[in-house]
Design an enzyme around this catalytic site. Structure first.
Site, PDB file in Angstrom:
ATOM      1  CG  ASN A  12      -1.704   1.265   1.395  1.00  0.00           C
ATOM      2  OD1 ASN A  12      -1.811   2.054   0.459  1.00  0.00           O
ATOM      3  ND2 ASN A  12      -2.276   1.484   2.578  1.00  0.00           N
ATOM      4  CD1 TRP A  13       3.809   1.275  -2.860  1.00  0.00           C
ATOM      5  CD2 TRP A  13       3.603   2.414  -4.787  1.00  0.00           C
ATOM      6  NE1 TRP A  13       4.617   0.671  -3.791  1.00  0.00           N
ATOM      7  CE2 TRP A  13       4.503   1.345  -4.984  1.00  0.00           C
ATOM      8  CE3 TRP A  13       3.318   3.252  -5.859  1.00  0.00           C
ATOM      9  CZ2 TRP A  13       5.132   1.108  -6.210  1.00  0.00           C
ATOM     10  CZ3 TRP A  13       3.936   3.021  -7.093  1.00  0.00           C
ATOM     11  CH2 TRP A  13       4.832   1.961  -7.257  1.00  0.00           C
ATOM     12  CE  LYS A  14       0.195   3.531   4.844  1.00  0.00           C
ATOM     13  NZ  LYS A  14      -0.119   3.683   6.247  1.00  0.00           N
ATOM     14  CG  HIS A  97      -6.012   1.953   5.102  1.00  0.00           C
ATOM     15  ND1 HIS A  97      -5.589   2.897   6.006  1.00  0.00           N
ATOM     16  CD2 HIS A  97      -4.963   1.117   4.915  1.00  0.00           C
ATOM     17  CE1 HIS A  97      -4.326   2.636   6.334  1.00  0.00           C
ATOM     18  NE2 HIS A  97      -3.932   1.556   5.688  1.00  0.00           N
ATOM     19  CD  GLU A  99      -3.209   5.608   6.619  1.00  0.00           C
ATOM     20  OE1 GLU A  99      -3.192   5.686   5.381  1.00  0.00           O
ATOM     21  OE2 GLU A  99      -2.269   5.113   7.286  1.00  0.00           O
ATOM     22  CD  GLU A 168      -3.876  -2.615   7.255  1.00  0.00           C
ATOM     23  OE1 GLU A 168      -2.786  -2.930   6.782  1.00  0.00           O
ATOM     24  OE2 GLU A 168      -4.404  -1.511   7.049  1.00  0.00           O
ATOM     25  N   GLY A 174       1.983   2.230  10.640  1.00  0.00           N
ATOM     26  CA  GLY A 174       2.916   3.340  10.473  1.00  0.00           C
ATOM     27  C   GLY A 174       3.598   3.772  11.764  1.00  0.00           C
ATOM     28  CB  SER A 212       4.752  -1.777  11.949  1.00  0.00           C
ATOM     29  OG  SER A 212       4.332  -0.436  12.107  1.00  0.00           O
ATOM     30  N   GLY A 233       2.599  -1.248   4.261  1.00  0.00           N
ATOM     31  CA  GLY A 233       2.689   0.177   3.961  1.00  0.00           C
ATOM     32  C   GLY A 233       4.131   0.591   3.742  1.00  0.00           C
ATOM     33  N   GLY A 234       4.750   1.112   4.784  1.00  0.00           N
ATOM     34  CA  GLY A 234       6.103   1.687   4.676  1.00  0.00           C
ATOM     35  C   GLY A 234       7.107   0.784   3.976  1.00  0.00           C
TER      36      GLY A 234
HETATM   37  C1  PEP Z   1      -1.038   0.115   5.880  1.00  0.00           C
HETATM   38  O1  PEP Z   1      -1.073   1.284   5.586  1.00  0.00           O
HETATM   39  O2  PEP Z   1      -1.929  -0.651   5.488  1.00  0.00           O
HETATM   40  C2  PEP Z   1       0.087  -0.374   6.706  1.00  0.00           C
HETATM   41  C3  PEP Z   1       0.036  -1.580   7.172  1.00  0.00           C
HETATM   42  O3  PEP Z   1       1.097   0.511   6.908  1.00  0.00           O
HETATM   43  P1  PEP Z   1       2.510   0.184   7.637  1.00  0.00           P
HETATM   44  O4  PEP Z   1       3.006  -1.115   7.080  1.00  0.00           O
HETATM   45  O5  PEP Z   1       3.388   1.335   7.276  1.00  0.00           O
HETATM   46  O6  PEP Z   1       2.231   0.090   9.106  1.00  0.00           O
END
Ligand code: PEP
Length: 250
Positions: A12-14, A97, A99, A168, A174, A212, A233-234
């Site tokens: 997930n590049w956001k 999500h 967010e 999640e 994040g 994470s 994500g990251g």
């Molecule tokens: C996400 O945005 O779905 C996510 C899991 O982010 P991260 O891996 O950065 O925690």
């Protein structure tokens, strides 16, 4: 991971990326996919779907979106419909999500309708559920994740056998704080039981973990029996880290 379910690793590049950087990152990921057999997708910002479709063409990489409109078409300025996503070869769409729930006020009902729109267009919704830190500390984790998933089950009926669920925990997204493999497995098992009560095909529904997940902790998380992959994500913004996670899922 269960051998009966094909693992899925989705990035997930956001709201990150740019034409040149996307190409470099995607080409590096594609060139490292040879040793793996799991499903791999990148969920990119909508303006880059055409670029991603071209970069993924003829490779094992699948194209994903980060959201989908709950409406089919019409006067909904700024929205992108499931059929439009499908035009660009999109196979997965993240819905719900945290967010989006937090910053855009998405309710369980809206998330369920988004999943419905995706399914109707032949796109697999990656349905995100997860509790906040306050909810976990209040002992409400089970209630919250089951309520979020129940809305999707209620709206989509037998079609839920076609969804992917992403657990999640909001406090892990994040933040660098990851659920322990035991914490994650415990919630995945609850979700699996809920799916089993709703669908005779629940055993084939993938439940992936997000929050994470990184190159160092992926193998332990993915070793849990009900963790069928990851939403990343990251770490999906660094080819080497993302590929380490992909390889941990084989
Ligand atoms: C996400 O945005 O779905 C996510 C899991 O982010 P991260 O891996 O950065 O925690």
């Amino acid at each position: 991971m269960s051998s009966s379910r094909q693992a899925l690793i989705a990035g997930n590049w956001k709201m990150n990326g740019g034409l040149a950087a996307n190409r470099t990152l995607t080409e590096a990921i594609v060139s490292g996919l040879n040793g793996s057999s799991c499903d791999v997708a990148l969920c990119v910002p909508s303006p880059y779907l055409a670029q991603m479709q071209a970069l993924a063409n003829g490779t094992r990489l699948q194209v994903g979106a980060q959201d989908v409109s709950p409406h089919a078409s019409g006067a909904f300025t700024g929205e992108v419909s499931a059929d439009m996503l499908r035009d660009f070869g999109v196979r997965f769409a993240i819905v719900g999500h945290s967010e989006r729930r937090q910053y855009h006020g998405e309710t369980d009902a809206v998330v369920a309708t988004k999943a419905q729109r995706a399914l109707a267009a032949g796109i697999t919704p990656l349905v995100c559920v997860g509790e906040t830190l306050a909810e976990r500390e209040a002992g409400d984790t089970e209630h919250v994740v089951k309520r979020q998933l129940a809305a999707v089950i209620h709206t989509n009926g037998h079609c839920i056998s076609e969804i992917v669920v992403a657990y999640e925990p909001v406090w892990a997204i994040g933040t660098g704080k990851t659920a322990t493999p035991e914490q994650a497995q415990q919630v995945h098992a609850l979700l699996r039981a809920q799916l089993k009560a709703a669908s005779p095909h629940a055993d084939r529904i993938r439940i992936v973990y997000g929050g994470s997940m990184n190159a160092a902790n992926a193998a332990q998380l993915l070793a849990q029996p009900d963790i069928d992959g990851g939403l990343i994500g990251g770490a999906s913004l660094k080819a080497a880290d993302f590929l380490t996670i992909v390889n941990a899922a084989v």
